[in-house]
Design a protein around this motif. Structure first.
Motif, PDB file in Angstrom:
ATOM      1  N   MET A  82       0.814  -1.197   0.000  1.00 35.53           N
ATOM      2  CA  MET A  82       0.000   0.000   0.000  1.00 35.53           C
ATOM      3  C   MET A  82       0.859   1.263   0.000  1.00 35.53           C
ATOM      4  N   VAL A  83       1.969   1.255   0.747  1.00 37.84           N
ATOM      5  CA  VAL A  83       2.884   2.398   0.748  1.00 37.84           C
ATOM      6  C   VAL A  83       4.183   1.942   0.091  1.00 37.84           C
ATOM      7  N   ASN A  84       4.564   2.609  -0.972  1.00 38.47           N
ATOM      8  CA  ASN A  84       5.749   2.243  -1.736  1.00 38.47           C
ATOM      9  C   ASN A  84       6.994   2.933  -1.197  1.00 38.47           C
ATOM     10  N   GLU A  85       8.129   2.385  -1.517  1.00 38.42           N
ATOM     11  CA  GLU A  85       9.420   2.966  -1.155  1.00 38.42           C
ATOM     12  C   GLU A  85       9.465   4.422  -1.609  1.00 38.42           C
ATOM     13  N   GLY A  86       9.845   5.323  -0.699  1.00 37.41           N
ATOM     14  CA  GLY A  86       9.977   6.736  -1.026  1.00 37.41           C
ATOM     15  C   GLY A  86       8.702   7.549  -0.895  1.00 37.41           C
ATOM     16  N   ASP A  87       7.562   6.882  -0.682  1.00 34.51           N
ATOM     17  CA  ASP A  87       6.302   7.612  -0.502  1.00 34.51           C
ATOM     18  C   ASP A  87       6.303   8.358   0.822  1.00 34.51           C
ATOM     19  N   TYR A  88       5.525   9.416   0.863  1.00 32.97           N
ATOM     20  CA  TYR A  88       5.316  10.181   2.085  1.00 32.97           C
ATOM     21  C   TYR A  88       3.959   9.835   2.668  1.00 32.97           C
ATOM     22  N   VAL A  89       3.896   9.789   3.994  1.00 29.18           N
ATOM     23  CA  VAL A  89       2.649   9.519   4.707  1.00 29.18           C
ATOM     24  C   VAL A  89       2.517  10.583   5.789  1.00 29.18           C
ATOM     25  N   VAL A  90       1.348  11.239   5.823  1.00 27.66           N
ATOM     26  CA  VAL A  90       1.102  12.241   6.843  1.00 27.66           C
ATOM     27  C   VAL A  90      -0.121  11.849   7.656  1.00 27.66           C
ATOM     28  N   ILE A  91      -0.021  12.086   8.962  1.00 30.47           N
ATOM     29  CA  ILE A  91      -1.137  11.785   9.850  1.00 30.47           C
ATOM     30  C   ILE A  91      -1.588  13.069  10.538  1.00 30.47           C
ATOM     31  N   PHE A  92      -2.864  13.088  10.881  1.00 28.05           N
ATOM     32  CA  PHE A  92      -3.492  14.276  11.445  1.00 28.05           C
ATOM     33  C   PHE A  92      -4.056  13.956  12.824  1.00 28.05           C
ATOM     34  N   ASN A  93      -4.458  15.004  13.548  1.00 27.98           N
ATOM     35  CA  ASN A  93      -4.986  14.846  14.899  1.00 27.98           C
ATOM     36  C   ASN A  93      -6.409  14.328  14.944  1.00 27.98           C
ATOM     37  N   SER A  94      -7.150  14.467  13.847  1.00 28.78           N
ATOM     38  CA  SER A  94      -8.547  14.049  13.876  1.00 28.78           C
ATOM     39  C   SER A  94      -9.008  13.596  12.499  1.00 28.78           C
ATOM     40  N   ILE A  95     -10.087  12.848  12.502  1.00 30.56           N
ATOM     41  CA  ILE A  95     -10.680  12.382  11.250  1.00 30.56           C
ATOM     42  C   ILE A  95     -11.168  13.571  10.424  1.00 30.56           C
ATOM     43  N   HIS A  96     -11.647  14.610  11.098  1.00 32.03           N
ATOM     44  CA  HIS A  96     -12.148  15.781  10.384  1.00 32.03           C
ATOM     45  C   HIS A  96     -11.035  16.486   9.612  1.00 32.03           C
ATOM     46  N   ARG A  97      -9.874  16.604  10.230  1.00 41.79           N
ATOM     47  CA  ARG A  97      -8.749  17.280   9.562  1.00 41.79           C
ATOM     48  C   ARG A  97      -8.222  16.466   8.380  1.00 41.79           C
ATOM     49  N   VAL A  98      -8.133  15.164   8.540  1.00 38.46           N
ATOM     50  CA  VAL A  98      -7.626  14.348   7.434  1.00 38.46           C
ATOM     51  C   VAL A  98      -8.612  14.357   6.270  1.00 38.46           C
ATOM     52  N   MET A  99      -9.904  14.344   6.571  1.00 36.40           N
ATOM     53  CA  MET A  99     -10.905  14.384   5.504  1.00 36.40           C
ATOM     54  C   MET A  99     -10.900  15.753   4.804  1.00 36.40           C
ATOM     55  N   GLU A 100     -10.733  16.809   5.565  1.00 35.07           N
ATOM     56  CA  GLU A 100     -10.651  18.152   4.992  1.00 35.07           C
ATOM     57  C   GLU A 100      -9.411  18.277   4.104  1.00 35.07           C
ATOM     58  N   ALA A 101      -8.289  17.738   4.575  1.00 33.82           N
ATOM     59  CA  ALA A 101      -7.054  17.775   3.790  1.00 33.82           C
ATOM     60  C   ALA A 101      -7.214  16.971   2.499  1.00 33.82           C
ATOM     61  N   GLU A 102      -7.823  15.798   2.598  1.00 32.98           N
ATOM     62  CA  GLU A 102      -8.047  14.985   1.393  1.00 32.98           C
ATOM     63  C   GLU A 102      -8.893  15.747   0.379  1.00 32.98           C
ATOM     64  N   LYS A 103      -9.973  16.337   0.822  1.00 29.11           N
ATOM     65  CA  LYS A 103     -10.866  17.083  -0.070  1.00 29.11           C
ATOM     66  C   LYS A 103     -10.118  18.221  -0.762  1.00 29.11           C
ATOM     67  N   LEU A 104      -9.375  18.992   0.020  1.00 28.12           N
ATOM     68  CA  LEU A 104      -8.612  20.111  -0.518  1.00 28.12           C
ATOM     69  C   LEU A 104      -7.618  19.647  -1.592  1.00 28.12           C
ATOM     70  N   LEU A 105      -6.851  18.625  -1.270  1.00 29.71           N
ATOM     71  CA  LEU A 105      -5.801  18.154  -2.181  1.00 29.71           C
ATOM     72  C   LEU A 105      -6.384  17.556  -3.454  1.00 29.71           C
TER      73      LEU A 105
ATOM     74  N   ARG B 178       0.375   0.478  10.653  1.00 34.90           N
ATOM     75  CA  ARG B 178       0.453   0.080  12.060  1.00 34.90           C
ATOM     76  C   ARG B 178       1.657   0.660  12.781  1.00 34.90           C
ATOM     77  N   ALA B 179       2.735   0.867  12.054  1.00 26.10           N
ATOM     78  CA  ALA B 179       3.957   1.395  12.670  1.00 26.10           C
ATOM     79  C   ALA B 179       3.803   2.846  13.119  1.00 26.10           C
ATOM     80  N   LEU B 180       2.757   3.519  12.633  1.00 25.72           N
ATOM     81  CA  LEU B 180       2.540   4.927  12.962  1.00 25.72           C
ATOM     82  C   LEU B 180       1.309   5.053  13.847  1.00 25.72           C
TER      83      LEU B 180
END
Length: 86
Positions: free
Chosen positions: A1-24, A38-40
């Motif tokens: 699911m996550v490839n070598e060199g990919d970036y992964v960002v996590i947020f404080n809440s489901i609302h923020r991650v959903m807002e970020a996804e929509k914006l992007l 799981r490691a994060l």
């Protein structure tokens, strides 16, 4: 699911991650909403994944919108390396 060199960002809440996804996605950036590896430790259980090629645009859009992630990581081998200052 996550490839070598990919970036992964996590947020404080489901609302923020959903807002970020929509914006992007509205900006046409190649990102993907994924279950947080799981490691994060992610409070909301979701993360956004993107490739090196779109990193500047993704991070600029999040900064401009005031949606900075709680933590940012880059996949390196079997590990996720924390990006300091991100």
């Amino acid at each position: 699911m996550v490839n070598e060199g990919d970036y992964v960002v996590i947020f404080n809440s489901i609302h923020r991650v959903m807002e970020a996804e929509k914006l992007l996605k509205q900006q046409g950036l190649a990102i993907l909403l994924i279950p947080a590896p799981r490691a994060l430790a992610a409070d909301c259980g979701l993360a956004i994944r993107y490739a090196e090629e779109v990193r500047p645009q993704v991070e600029a859009a999040l900064t401009l919108a005031g949606l900075m992630p709680r933590e940012s990581f880059r996949k390196q081998g079997e590990e996720f390396i924390k990006i300091e200052g991100a």
